[in-house]
Design a protein around this motif. Structure first.
Motif, mmCIF file in Angstrom:
data_model
loop_
_atom_site.group_PDB
_atom_site.id
_atom_site.type_symbol
_atom_site.label_atom_id
_atom_site.label_comp_id
_atom_site.label_asym_id
_atom_site.label_seq_id
_atom_site.Cartn_x
_atom_site.Cartn_y
_atom_site.Cartn_z
ATOM 1 N N LEU B 107 -33.196 -25.274 27.228
ATOM 2 C CA LEU B 107 -34.486 -24.587 27.319
ATOM 3 C C LEU B 107 -34.388 -23.192 26.728
ATOM 4 O O LEU B 107 -33.369 -22.520 26.859
ATOM 5 C CB LEU B 107 -34.914 -24.452 28.781
ATOM 6 C CG LEU B 107 -35.129 -25.722 29.595
ATOM 7 C CD1 LEU B 107 -35.611 -25.351 30.997
ATOM 8 C CD2 LEU B 107 -36.149 -26.633 28.915
ATOM 9 N N SER B 110 -39.460 -19.373 28.801
ATOM 10 C CA SER B 110 -40.883 -19.688 28.784
ATOM 11 C C SER B 110 -41.638 -18.405 28.438
ATOM 12 O O SER B 110 -41.072 -17.308 28.460
ATOM 13 C CB SER B 110 -41.322 -20.192 30.148
ATOM 14 O OG SER B 110 -41.291 -19.117 31.067
ATOM 15 N N GLN B 111 -42.897 -18.564 28.158
ATOM 16 C CA GLN B 111 -43.732 -17.409 27.822
ATOM 17 C C GLN B 111 -43.659 -16.318 28.901
ATOM 18 O O GLN B 111 -43.491 -15.138 28.614
ATOM 19 C CB GLN B 111 -45.160 -17.933 27.658
ATOM 20 C CG GLN B 111 -46.132 -16.858 27.406
ATOM 21 C CD GLN B 111 -47.551 -17.353 27.297
ATOM 22 O OE1 GLN B 111 -48.432 -16.551 27.391
ATOM 23 N NE2 GLN B 111 -47.821 -18.640 27.080
ATOM 24 N N ASP B 299 -46.668 -23.167 26.505
ATOM 25 C CA ASP B 299 -45.389 -23.858 26.631
ATOM 26 C C ASP B 299 -45.617 -25.358 26.855
ATOM 27 O O ASP B 299 -46.665 -25.770 27.332
ATOM 28 C CB ASP B 299 -44.582 -23.270 27.790
ATOM 29 C CG ASP B 299 -44.048 -21.886 27.449
ATOM 30 O OD1 ASP B 299 -43.664 -21.687 26.286
ATOM 31 O OD2 ASP B 299 -44.027 -21.022 28.343
ATOM 32 N N GLU B 306 -44.770 -26.554 33.003
ATOM 33 C CA GLU B 306 -44.521 -25.799 31.782
ATOM 34 C C GLU B 306 -43.065 -25.379 31.680
ATOM 35 O O GLU B 306 -42.477 -24.897 32.644
ATOM 36 C CB GLU B 306 -45.406 -24.551 31.763
ATOM 37 C CG GLU B 306 -46.836 -24.885 31.451
ATOM 38 C CD GLU B 306 -47.713 -23.653 31.342
ATOM 39 O OE1 GLU B 306 -47.237 -22.549 31.635
ATOM 40 O OE2 GLU B 306 -48.882 -23.830 30.970
ATOM 41 N N ARG B 307 -42.514 -25.561 30.495
ATOM 42 C CA ARG B 307 -41.146 -25.110 30.278
ATOM 43 C C ARG B 307 -40.893 -24.926 28.790
ATOM 44 O O ARG B 307 -41.605 -25.473 27.941
ATOM 45 C CB ARG B 307 -40.152 -26.101 30.865
ATOM 46 C CG ARG B 307 -40.359 -27.518 30.339
ATOM 47 C CD ARG B 307 -39.546 -28.490 31.141
ATOM 48 N NE ARG B 307 -39.066 -29.578 30.273
ATOM 49 C CZ ARG B 307 -37.869 -30.112 30.373
ATOM 50 N NH1 ARG B 307 -37.009 -29.653 31.257
ATOM 51 N NH2 ARG B 307 -37.515 -31.095 29.591
ATOM 52 N N GLY B 308 -39.856 -24.182 28.493
ATOM 53 C CA GLY B 308 -39.565 -23.872 27.090
ATOM 54 C C GLY B 308 -38.679 -24.923 26.456
ATOM 55 O O GLY B 308 -37.559 -24.641 26.057
ATOM 56 N N TRP B 315 -44.435 -20.440 17.789
ATOM 57 C CA TRP B 315 -43.541 -19.801 18.766
ATOM 58 C C TRP B 315 -42.584 -18.824 18.072
ATOM 59 O O TRP B 315 -42.398 -17.696 18.518
ATOM 60 C CB TRP B 315 -42.751 -20.856 19.551
ATOM 61 C CG TRP B 315 -41.734 -20.236 20.458
ATOM 62 C CD1 TRP B 315 -41.976 -19.618 21.652
ATOM 63 C CD2 TRP B 315 -40.320 -20.128 20.236
ATOM 64 N NE1 TRP B 315 -40.800 -19.138 22.189
ATOM 65 C CE2 TRP B 315 -39.769 -19.441 21.342
ATOM 66 C CE3 TRP B 315 -39.472 -20.560 19.215
ATOM 67 C CZ2 TRP B 315 -38.405 -19.172 21.447
ATOM 68 C CZ3 TRP B 315 -38.119 -20.292 19.324
ATOM 69 C CH2 TRP B 315 -37.592 -19.603 20.429
ATOM 70 N N ASP B 432 -38.532 -14.902 37.070
ATOM 71 C CA ASP B 432 -38.803 -15.107 35.639
ATOM 72 C C ASP B 432 -38.315 -13.916 34.827
ATOM 73 O O ASP B 432 -38.963 -13.485 33.869
ATOM 74 C CB ASP B 432 -40.304 -15.298 35.375
ATOM 75 C CG ASP B 432 -40.755 -16.722 35.648
ATOM 76 O OD1 ASP B 432 -39.890 -17.617 35.674
ATOM 77 O OD2 ASP B 432 -41.959 -16.934 35.850
ATOM 78 N N GLN B 711 -37.378 -25.509 36.177
ATOM 79 C CA GLN B 711 -37.863 -26.091 34.925
ATOM 80 C C GLN B 711 -36.963 -27.203 34.382
ATOM 81 O O GLN B 711 -36.866 -27.404 33.174
ATOM 82 C CB GLN B 711 -38.096 -24.991 33.876
ATOM 83 C CG GLN B 711 -39.335 -24.214 34.217
ATOM 84 C CD GLN B 711 -39.263 -22.757 33.905
ATOM 85 O OE1 GLN B 711 -38.212 -22.244 33.556
ATOM 86 N NE2 GLN B 711 -40.371 -22.083 34.026
#
Lengths: 435, 750
Positions: B107, B110-111, B299, B306-308, B315, B432, B711
């Protein structure tokens, strides 16, 4: 230090919202329909020394001690005597002199008070520079990236009717930008940041490649994609740099000038160079160049004058020493105008005939006629340049003619035929005619 | 003895000889259509045998319906044996997890993590904003002789909100009614991340500075010059990070003016214009925050959270833009951040040190000699490059570097995880963000090693506003409310249900959730058992309750007295309703899936609910019953409908009612539990009992919480992870914060 946030606010949008590779300036190839015209309003404060300002021979600037340095522009110049700011209402004369100068309309009543007179607020109408800008921006053939640039020199960091002459509308003062670095950032910041960013892409690529080796096969795909995207970006940036080559390369600024009173001469040069450069690259066709502010107390140590300008301007006519100093101060302002005009004349008109001065009108104005009387009559007014087609090469004398009519002439000369401007009753007689 | 049996006996000595052999039965009777491992056979039955039926349910089904057209072949004990074999070998999720161990995906940030990390890294070079116990803003009141003096101070006091009105009880003795000024200082703690609008309403001189290090900077709202003493409104917006306090400075001037008043309103994300509320204001100041406004693409949410997990051109451009924006924000205050001055001879050296520190904080560990070289030294040593440009390059490289963007690269040089990795993991999971000073200190001392040390640290970190912001977002994700942004209803059917009510309902829901989560007992069960709802006077009026006296939100009973926490919170009932009517299907689907943990397959044939197709005299229940009566539909609607019907006492805006379409409400029906028991559901309290008692509900909560925090799929941390966490939840009296701390502590990378 330039403020990123100020910059973003001035633009009205977050630059980050723009696509990454946007052909920012890209003006070089734009077709110009008709003759390109520009206008710059230059302001200096606290009135002039009338005895030394008005040329004794209307046809010869050399007969004015203050204006003689403008003699090289005689043919493309015009001096206007008898222009009066006849807008009445709330606010002291400095305030009205400043905030009604380009609006021709009264101030709102408000909470700002100087030494005397009733308190007042902002101007109640748009100023002529913004009016002309809106007119040019409406038309695709005259539209530019910024429309207008409001440039300040040693304007104090304060917003009140003494520090603002440009208005986007009633109660909407437009702040001049008085920091050349901020100005540079506004004009070229994005491409500069991106240029710096491009320079790291190579290192970034090798960093990514290195870490991707340590990854499990399943995870490599994501990193490969990342590497590919960085590579793509690098290529696009290179391509866009080539495309965006400017007609006039971005000026190099001496990086070490602090925004101090004593650096005003250097700052003035930098700001004028930036304004001309931006106009050469057709980022704007309207500009204001505001030296200090109304009631400004600049101490012009570089002229050997250690007193504050405004205090000096209160000294009576018989104080010869003070008058001599005031004369020197106003000569310095005239020299700034000469520099601006000279630089424009040196610069060939991009994509057009002649030089930039042939397509530019500079209007030099003041908020008062004279400091010690606070008169709003006989505002010292000089017009230089061929942009408007107004200049006649000599002085014209009027008797207390409302300056609204001059503002109308300026708009008309730019193709914007407004029937009146500012307070309507002051527009009687229509735009001033010079012949 | 046949050889097969001999073999079996060796393997399974405990199996009684007489017991049927599930595997053999499967091979004989099932594999021809379903494949050797239940993978399916083309032209026979091509779907794989994977599902969530219980063993009991599967047994019944096989006994009754399998094999197709020869249903008597496999019955009773045989059916039981083959069901057990199928269930344990490949059918159940557990079996699938064993067959196909799930790996943790690579991953990127995330944003949310990306933004907050940048802000917090920059912040680590300043003091962290701290909001103490005191609330309100510090107000300073003056009389004005002249416009610009600041003599004649009248009073200094703590004001709940910055507001003034000369003709009301302002409590400022000796004030000159026509010439006075006030300034307020303090900070503001935004509850969530997003765009906030503020407006000042006054006939006087007003200025507001937000997030400036000193008030000589650019005003956020500038109305210093008044206009004819006429009332005017000046508005401006900015993007803020939830849980990150910013400084506030407000100035007010009445000079030779008759009217003197000031009101300030705000519009938070998802909110409506309302007076600036006291609960977000603190008299403690805050240092400036570098907040990134670069828009990021959404994401990946294909896993349901949601996850990266994916990257795109948009992006990578956002990453570049964010790095540029951050660099420029840093350069606004570079001398302050690098602890130098523009005329210091060692400025270049200080900048270089700043770059090294910055990279180290971004990578959450000391730089390796190679990183020191590539990210700092080599850049500064480049010929022809001044140190300011080098600083910019170094910062941009750091902020686009994989060591910053991909958390799983946070390992030491040998590729092992260490205490730095632990600190980074905790900061990301709970905030986060990146580790703060305290975490860094613990790592330096070697105090982030034992499970107790880690768990203790988690508890400390949960006290930070960033944890609250992350948790708040979890509830919206868990309840699928983040996708239901617009709650507007038909104004003719529901007069008075306007944006203010909607904003109040959101506040009410937040207050309730916060109340449960952050109270001492932090009891998951209270989310469903509470009969009270947070109401302010406006909501009380709309929902027919007695209005709270002091005008704020209070936890009050509603007239029906049948509410059951989240199930009956009007915000949720409204979110899962149609424009003019309730929607038992929406309510049923979302609540059974998210809260009760029921597995619902997508509908076999998608049928749209068209109100016009029905007899207009029918109730909503009658319409839904008619629409879903088909056997294929009822496979799932036997779960969905009873849940939805049980909430029919609440209309599309969550008001209590006793009739629908002039017929009395019927909220009762039989609900099939995951263990195939039929239970009678009458109303919300029965739903609450299910949520409190059902392990499926507990596990759904754990799963969603885990996804939001980590995530990654729960199973990617081992098949036993879910059981372990479920046990933790039950043994801790369903303590939510304890569960969070356990999730964070038990997933530390090893």
């Amino acid at each position: 230090m330039t403020s990123r946030r100020q910059f973003i606010r001035d633009l009205g949008i977050s630059t980050a919202a723009l696509p990454f590779v946007s052909g920012l300036p890209a003006f070089a190839d734009r077709a110009t329909v008709g003759r390109k015209q520009r206008i710059i309003v230059m302001f200096s404060p606290n009135g002039t020394v009338p005895a030394k300002f008005w040329p004794s021979d209307p046809n010869d600037l050399k007969t004015s001690p203050i204006l003689s340095c403008l003699a090289p522009f005689q043919k493309q110049s015009m001096v206007l005597k008898g222009i009066a700011n006849r807008v009445g209402g709330d606010g002291d004369r400095h305030m009205r002199g400043m905030s009604c100068l380009l609006t021709g309309a009264r101030l709102h009543p408000g909470n700002i008070q100087g030494g005397s007179d009733s308190p007042a607020g902002w101007a109640s109408a748009i100023s002529i520079d913004q009016e002309i800008k809106n007119f040019l921006q409406k038309n695709e053939t005259t539209r530019t990236r910024f429309g207008s640039l409001e440039v300040g020199i040693a304007v104090p960091d304060r917003a009140d009717p003494w520090t603002r002459m440009s208005y986007a509308g009633s109660n909407q003062p437009v702040a001049p930008m008085d920091d050349p670095y901020q100005m540079l950032n506004k004009l070229y910041g994005q491409s500069k940041d991106r240029e710096t960013y491009t320079s790291i892409l190579d290192s970034l690529g090798s960093d990514l490649k290195k870490v991707s080796k340590s990854l499990a096969a399943e995870d490599q795909a994501l990193l490969q994609q990342h590497i590919e995207l960085v590579r793509q970006l690098e290529q696009e940036m290179q391509a866009s740099t080539k495309q965006d080559e400017l007609v006039h390369p971005e000026p190099e600024l001496d990086p070490n000038i602090e925004l101090l009173n004593d650096n005003t001469p250097q700052i003035a040069r930098m700001q004028m160079d930036l304004l001309i450069n931006a106009m050469a690259n057709d980022m704007a066709r309207v500009g204001t160049l505001q030296f200090m502010r109304s009631v400004g107390q600049a101490r012009m140590n570089w002229l050997g004058i250690n007193d504050g300008h405004h205090s000096l301007s209160h000294e009576p006519d018989k104080n010869q020493e003070a008058q001599n100093k005031l004369e020197k101060i106003n000569i310095w302002f005239a020299q700034q105008l000469a520099y601006l005009a000279g630089k424009l004349r040196e610069t060939p008109e991009p994509g057009g005939d002649g030089n930039m001065l042939d397509h530019t009108t500079i209007v030099w104005v003041n908020e008062l006629g004279q400091g010690n009387t606070h008169t709003l009559d006989n505002i010292p007014t000089v017009i230089i340049g061929g942009g408007s087609g107004l200049t006649t090469g000599r002085m014209h004398s009027f008797v207390k003619v409302a300056h609204n009519r001059l503002l109308m002439s300026l708009a008309h000369s730019m193709g914007h035929h407004i029937p009146h401007f500012g307070e309507e009753k002051l527009c009687q007689g229509g735009a001033l005619q010079f012949s | 003895m046949p050889r097969v049996l001999q073999f079996l006996l060796l393997l399974l000595p405990s199996l009684a000889l007489s017991a049927p052999d599930g595997s053999a039965i499967y091979t004989t009777h099932c594999a021809s259509c379903h494949g050797d491992q239940g993978e399916g056979v083309d032209d026979e039955y091509d779907e794989s045998l994977v599902g969530k039926r219980s063993l009991e349910s599967l047994t019944k089904y096989i006994h009754k319906s399998m094999p197709e057209d020869e249903e008597d072949l496999v019955i009773n004990e045989d059916a039981q044996a083959v069901a057990a074999y199928i269930h344990a070998t490949f059918y159940s999720p557990e079996a699938q997890a064993k067959l196909h161990p799930i790996r943790q995906d690579l991953l990127r940030l995330s944003q949310q993590q990306h933004r907050r990390s940048i802000t917090d890294i920059v912040q680590s070079f300043r003091n962290r904003p701290y909001q103490g116990d005191k609330q309100g803003l510090q107000g300073n009141y003056f009389n004005k002789e002249k416009m610009n003096d600041r003599k004649g101070k009248l009073i200094e006091r703590l004001d709940p909100v910055p507001a003034f009105e000369i003709n009301s009880k302002h409590g400022v003795d000796g004030i000159n009614p026509k010439a006075h000024s006030i300034y307020w200082t303090g900070s503001l703690l935004p509850p969530e991340t997003g765009t906030y609008s503020f407006r000042m309403i006054s006939p006087n001189g007003i200025r507001m500075y937000l997030n400036e290090s000193d008030h000589k900077k650019v005003p956020f709202i500038d109305g210093w010059v008044s206009s004819g003493n006429e009332m005017r409104t000046i508005e401006s917006s900015l993007f803020l990070l939830g849980g990150h306090g910013i400084s506030v400075f407000i100035e007010f001037l009445c000079f030779k003016e008759e009217k003197s008043s000031l009101r300030i309103e705000w519009k938070p994300p998802h909110g409506a214009w309302e007076p600036l509320p006291p609960h977000i204001l603190y008299p403690d100041g805050a240092s400036k925050a570098a907040i990134i406004t670069t828009p990021f693409p959404a994401d990946d949410a294909s896993m349901g959270y949601e996850r990266g997990s994916s990257i795109s051109k948009a992006w990578s451009e956002a990453v570049a833009n964010a790095a540029i924006e951050a660099t420029m924000l840093i350069f606004d205050d570079i001398d302050e951040l690098a602890r130098t001055k523009s005329d210091q001879p060692d400025r270049a050296e200080k900048f270089k040190q700043f770059c090294a520190d910055f990279a180290s904080r971004a990578f959450s560990r000391p730089l390796t000699p190679e990183q020191q070289k590539t990210h700092v030294d080599a850049i500064f040593a480049q010929p022809g490059s001044d140190y300011e440009t080098a600083t910019k390059r170094s910062l941009m490289l750091t902020l686009t570097s994989p060591s910053f963007l991909y958390p799983s690269f946070k390992r030491n040089e040998k590729g092992d995880y260490d205490q730095h990795s632990t600190a980074a993991h905790l900061a990301r999971t709970l905030w986060d963000s990146v580790p703060d000073k305290r975490l860094q200190e613990l790592v330096q001392k070697g105090h982030l090693v034992t499970p107790k040390q880690i768990q203790d640290e988690c508890w400390r970190m949960l006290g930070d506003p960033r944890a609250r912001t992350k948790l708040n977002a979890f509830f919206y994700h868990w309840l699928s409310l983040s996708e239901k942004e617009h709650l507007n209803k038909d104004p003719k059917t529901f007069p008075g249900f306007d944006e203010h009510i909607i904003a109040d309902l959101r506040t009410s829901l937040n207050l309730f959730i916060n109340d449960v989560v952050w109270s001492e007992d932090s009891d998951y069960r209270r989310l469903f058992t509470s009969e009270n709802v947070y109401l302010n006077p406006r909501l009380a009026k709309f929902y027919g309750a007695t209005a709270p006296k002091d005008g704020t939100f209070q936890f009050l009973p509603t007239p029906d007295r049948q509410r059951a926490g989240l199930f009956t919170h009007p915000y949720i009932l409204t979110a899962f309703s149609y424009h003019k009517q309730t929607s038992p299907i929406h309510r049923g689907v979302y609540l059974s899936r998210n809260i009760l943990g029921r597995f619902l397959k997508p509908p076999p044939n998608a049928i749209e609910f068209k109100d016009a197709d029905f007899d207009p005299t029918l109730t909503m229940r009658e319409k839904v019953t008619a629409l879903t009566k088909d056997q294929a539909c009822m496979a799932c609607h036997s779960i969905i409908n009873p849940i939805g019907f049980s909430l029919e006492y609440y209309d599309a805006v969550g008001r209590f009612r006793t009739s629908d379409n002039n017929k009395p409400i019927n909220s009762e029906s039989d609900y099939e539990t995951p263990d195939l028991k039929k239970i009678r559901i009458k109303g919300p309290s029965d739903l609450a009992r299910l949520a409190v008692e059902s392990p499926h509900a507990h596990r759904a909560f754990i799963k969603h919480l885990f996804h939001h925090l980590i995530q990654q799929p729960v199973n990617s941390y081992g098949f036993a992870k879910m059981d372990e966490l479920h046990k933790t939840l039950q043994e801790s009296n369903f303590h939510i914060r304890n569960l969070i701390a356990t999730i964070a502590a038990s997933t530390v990378p090893q």
